[in-house]
Design an enzyme around this catalytic site. Structure first.
Site, PDB file in Angstrom:
ATOM      1  CE  LYS A  76      41.057  65.353  31.381  1.00 24.33           C
ATOM      2  NZ  LYS A  76      41.420  66.539  30.590  1.00 24.33           N
ATOM      3  CB  ILE A  77      36.741  59.451  31.772  1.00 22.61           C
ATOM      4  CG1 ILE A  77      37.540  58.815  32.927  1.00 22.61           C
ATOM      5  CG2 ILE A  77      36.822  58.585  30.519  1.00 22.61           C
ATOM      6  CD1 ILE A  77      36.956  57.516  33.455  1.00 22.61           C
ATOM      7  CB  THR A 108      34.410  66.515  39.131  1.00 21.74           C
ATOM      8  OG1 THR A 108      35.290  65.429  38.806  1.00 21.74           O
ATOM      9  CG2 THR A 108      34.927  67.209  40.380  1.00 21.74           C
ATOM     10  CB  ALA A 109      30.311  69.933  38.474  1.00 21.29           C
ATOM     11  CG  HIS A 114      33.951  74.730  31.941  1.00 25.02           C
ATOM     12  ND1 HIS A 114      35.001  74.165  32.631  1.00 25.02           N
ATOM     13  CD2 HIS A 114      33.384  73.722  31.237  1.00 25.02           C
ATOM     14  CE1 HIS A 114      35.056  72.875  32.348  1.00 25.02           C
ATOM     15  NE2 HIS A 114      34.091  72.586  31.511  1.00 25.02           N
TER      16      HIS A 114
END
Length: 279
Positions: A55-56, A110-111, A154
């Site tokens: 997962k990346i 992504t942020a 988050h």
């Protein structure tokens, strides 16, 4: 089979059945639990033979597509969960960031790519220094004036007011309104030499099992969620495990292509392997 994903509730919920022998015909799985920044590094700079599935961040995907393929399931795209840009003042003009010092939690996320795409569209001229610092240090740094703005993710969406900070922009809201797409967050990749069709089928079965038997993974999720409240953990699952987790589909692939295509156009990611996104 060696697999690496985060201990976050959405990942443990999705992969519980797969890695606990509950899906018929699967091999045994050797699981590594690691933050997504760690798996990004492993995928980009590590030996691709050491991990079969990872997962990346979608933001790291352009660097790994020669060795790894994007799977159509198991990942995370979301709405209403975007990163925020925070400041300590009441100004709401994006141009106030010209020449300013901005703290970010990572430059391979992504942020961060969303932030750079937004500034390219909304800020006349250039921002100043980008400072990478641990996520939990960003809001205090903005509060104390060590930086002029901070990019947060988050739970900071719900706690930034406690620091007296103001929201300059919700980048998820901007992205969704500008493109109509969900935000591409976490991708599942597999070595290209693997039987990716079989693997994708197993992951889809694992997602179905998780939805049909939510109680089965509860203890596994709780164990790896550390100090996270059970209700918060469930909200995390509800937010990030959705129809795109089961199957990206045309809408999901469209979101990824729009996101990485824009980033490549701005020179933020390499574009030489992006033609391999769908195979």
């Amino acid at each position: 089979m060696k697999i690496a994903y985060s201990p976050c509730p959405n990942d443990t919920f999705v992969f519980h059945a797969l890695t606990h022998g509950l899906i018929k015909g699967t091999p045994p799985f050797d699981v590594t639990y690691a933050d997504i920044d760690v798996t990004n590094h492993l995928a980009i700079d590590g030996d691709p033979k050491k991990h079969d599935v990872m997962k990346i961040s979608f933001a790291a995907l352009p660097w790994v597509l020669e060795d790894y393929a994007l799977l159509s399931c198991g990942g995370a795209l979301g709405r209403g969960c975007g990163p925020l840009v925070l400041t300590a003042n009441d100004e709401n003009n994006p141009n106030d960031l010209q020449g300013k010092r901005v703290a970010v939690p990572s430059e391979r996320s992504t942020a961060y790519l969303l932030f750079r795409l937004w500034t390219a569209q909304q800020v006349e001229g250039n921002i100043g220094d980008v400072v990478v610092m641990p996520f939990h240090d960003i809001m205090p740094a903005v509060q104390n004036g060590d930086v002029d703005a901070g990019l947060v993710i988050h739970e900071a969406r719900f706690t930034y007011q406690n620091y007296g900070l103001k929201k300059l922009v919700d980048l998820g809201d901007w992205w969704e309104k500008d493109t109509g797409y969900a935000i591409p967050l976490g991708a599942i990749i597999a070595r290209r030499s693997m039987d990716r069709e079989a693997l994708a089928g197993w992951i889809k079965q694992s997602v179905d099992y998780a939805w049909e038997h939510p109680e089965a993974s509860r203890e596994y999720v709780r164990t790896h969620a550390q100090e996270m409240d059970e209700e918060v953990a469930q909200n995390h699952i509800d937010l990030y495990v959705n129809e795109f987790t089961k199957e990206l589909g045309e809408e999901g692939y469209g979101a990824v292509e729009a996101f990485l295509g824009r980033a490549a156009k701005e020179g933020l990611v390499p574009d030489d392997q992006l033609h391999r996104l769908r195979f």
